[in-house]
Motif scaffolding. Sequence first.
Motif, PDB file in Angstrom:
ATOM      1  N   TYR A  62      -1.847  14.983  -2.820  1.00  0.00           N
ATOM      2  CA  TYR A  62      -1.005  14.007  -2.142  1.00  0.00           C
ATOM      3  C   TYR A  62       0.291  14.729  -1.768  1.00  0.00           C
ATOM      4  CZ  TYR A  62      -4.254  10.766  -4.410  1.00  0.00           C
ATOM      5  OH  TYR A  62      -5.388  10.115  -4.842  1.00  0.00           O
ATOM      6  N   LYS A  80      12.255   6.433  -3.572  1.00  0.00           N
ATOM      7  CA  LYS A  80      11.075   6.364  -2.702  1.00  0.00           C
ATOM      8  C   LYS A  80       9.865   7.011  -3.366  1.00  0.00           C
ATOM      9  CE  LYS A  80      13.648   6.406   1.671  1.00  0.00           C
ATOM     10  NZ  LYS A  80      13.956   7.210   2.885  1.00  0.00           N
ATOM     11  N   LYS A  83       8.155   4.815  -5.949  1.00  0.00           N
ATOM     12  CA  LYS A  83       7.240   3.833  -5.348  1.00  0.00           C
ATOM     13  C   LYS A  83       5.950   4.510  -4.895  1.00  0.00           C
ATOM     14  CE  LYS A  83      10.998   0.818  -3.820  1.00  0.00           C
ATOM     15  NZ  LYS A  83      11.714   0.250  -2.649  1.00  0.00           N
ATOM     16  N   TRP A  84       6.091   5.716  -4.346  1.00  0.00           N
ATOM     17  CA  TRP A  84       4.927   6.482  -3.853  1.00  0.00           C
ATOM     18  C   TRP A  84       3.972   6.813  -4.999  1.00  0.00           C
ATOM     19  CZ3 TRP A  84       4.376  12.165  -4.137  1.00  0.00           C
ATOM     20  CH2 TRP A  84       3.324  12.654  -3.363  1.00  0.00           C
ATOM     21  N   ASN A  86       3.864   5.389  -7.931  1.00  0.00           N
ATOM     22  CA  ASN A  86       3.352   4.135  -8.488  1.00  0.00           C
ATOM     23  C   ASN A  86       2.187   3.601  -7.652  1.00  0.00           C
ATOM     24  OD1 ASN A  86       3.719   2.182 -10.630  1.00  0.00           O
ATOM     25  ND2 ASN A  86       4.370   0.736  -9.054  1.00  0.00           N
ATOM     26  N   SER A  87       2.269   3.780  -6.334  1.00  0.00           N
ATOM     27  CA  SER A  87       1.167   3.314  -5.480  1.00  0.00           C
ATOM     28  C   SER A  87      -0.088   4.158  -5.701  1.00  0.00           C
ATOM     29  CB  SER A  87       1.582   3.355  -4.006  1.00  0.00           C
ATOM     30  OG  SER A  87       1.714   4.691  -3.540  1.00  0.00           O
ATOM     31  N   ILE A  88       0.088   5.461  -5.943  1.00  0.00           N
ATOM     32  CA  ILE A  88      -1.062   6.314  -6.265  1.00  0.00           C
ATOM     33  C   ILE A  88      -1.688   5.854  -7.579  1.00  0.00           C
ATOM     34  CG2 ILE A  88      -1.830   8.662  -6.784  1.00  0.00           C
ATOM     35  CD1 ILE A  88       0.489   9.693  -5.057  1.00  0.00           C
ATOM     36  N   TYR A  89      -0.821   5.592  -8.567  1.00  0.00           N
ATOM     37  CA  TYR A  89      -1.305   5.135  -9.869  1.00  0.00           C
ATOM     38  C   TYR A  89      -2.166   3.886  -9.716  1.00  0.00           C
ATOM     39  CZ  TYR A  89      -1.352   3.202 -14.569  1.00  0.00           C
ATOM     40  OH  TYR A  89      -1.768   2.680 -15.767  1.00  0.00           O
ATOM     41  N   HIS A  90      -1.666   2.906  -8.975  1.00  0.00           N
ATOM     42  CA  HIS A  90      -2.375   1.627  -8.854  1.00  0.00           C
ATOM     43  C   HIS A  90      -3.550   1.700  -7.884  1.00  0.00           C
ATOM     44  CE1 HIS A  90       0.086  -0.834 -11.471  1.00  0.00           C
ATOM     45  NE2 HIS A  90       1.162  -0.256 -10.979  1.00  0.00           N
ATOM     46  N   THR A  91      -3.710   2.837  -7.228  1.00  0.00           N
ATOM     47  CA  THR A  91      -4.901   3.055  -6.399  1.00  0.00           C
ATOM     48  C   THR A  91      -6.024   3.697  -7.202  1.00  0.00           C
ATOM     49  OG1 THR A  91      -3.577   3.296  -4.392  1.00  0.00           O
ATOM     50  CG2 THR A  91      -5.808   4.205  -4.330  1.00  0.00           C
ATOM     51  N   TRP A 109       2.656   0.881 -16.447  1.00  0.00           N
ATOM     52  CA  TRP A 109       1.501   1.749 -16.635  1.00  0.00           C
ATOM     53  C   TRP A 109       0.904   1.521 -18.023  1.00  0.00           C
ATOM     54  CZ3 TRP A 109       3.539   7.127 -14.513  1.00  0.00           C
ATOM     55  CH2 TRP A 109       3.817   6.989 -13.147  1.00  0.00           C
TER      56      TRP A 109
END
Length: 370
Positions: A62, A80, A83-84, A86-91, A109
């Motif tokens: 990524y 930023k 958030k980026w 965190n979005s990978i984590y939740h994907t 998490w």
Amino acid sequence: MEGKGMKILMTTDTVGGVWVYSLELCKALQEYDVEVHLAAMGAWPSEAQKQQVETIKNVTLYKSDFKLEWMEDPWEDVEKSNKWINSIYHTIYPDVVHMNNYAHIGEDWTCPTLTVFHSCVQTWWQAVKGTSAPTNWDRYTQVVKESLEASDIVVSPTQSILGKAKNTHDFSSPAKVIYNGRAMDASEEKEKEPFILCIGRIWDEAKNLKLLSHIAKNLPWPVYIAGTRINPGSGEKSEFENVKFLGKLEPHEVEEWMQRASIFVSPTKYEPFGLAILEAAKSGCALILSELDTLKEIWEDSAAFFDPENEADAQERILQLINNEAARKELSERARNKAKEYSSEKMASEYMDLYREIINNKSKPKLATV
């Protein structure tokens, strides 16, 4: 395989030794069928870096150019990048988060988080300046402490730097030492040539490369320095005299220079581990290193040491090896043998044991602090 099905979210940066460490570990984790999602920050990966990742089949990269927390005025980017990541984590919902920097642990998490203390500005400042960092670094220092406290376990590449981290940040999370490693595949042995090699970020005051610049004119062998001159935080360019500047080299070019170099010198004032030194040892260079606790812990009697504040001492040590071929060859062989203790295979094995342990202990009381 024992790691089959394990999914790791790992952060890295593209501007220093953490990149090399991360790729070495990812490659070695292929043996365990571990899936690694590698989130890179600091600067956009170069084409060469992207090609390096493409050869590692268990890695999804990524890419970003978010500033790291130690860079100038980074906090908007840090928010930023939070958030980026965190979005990978939740994907992907990883089994373990392996942090190689600070500031990004998510509050919601549920999997265990491991943070590697590679270095920090405060321990750098103490080693290089002899005092704590000024107050404009207070926010950064607080972020580092919070990240270490939020981790299920903190890993460090040497006992010495771990002790400095604990004294500086006074964190209560359990901690463990796992030495860094490099692949110990047999490289082509070339005839050693009469020159001195040094590798490091030229702009980094801690690397102390001006020492070599000052004494190079008094040495019968040429001195080559490989590394970028541009400070990624400020954009400033460093200038040096009396040395041959090689610029930033690709990994295969570094390997070629190390295979040819008779002596590798590291005059650094701050070095938590030193992957370039390990690579030089693996290539059969005789090592002449700063007399630091971390480097003495790693290399023991397999290197010659000097006071990084004393140019005369450094010059004397270098001249002794230049003028004594037998001693130079003996030190070269010691370094090559010692390097075998720091393989990427051993590093990956210890990380796998730790990943399993923190997964199993996530719902239990914290591990005992080392």
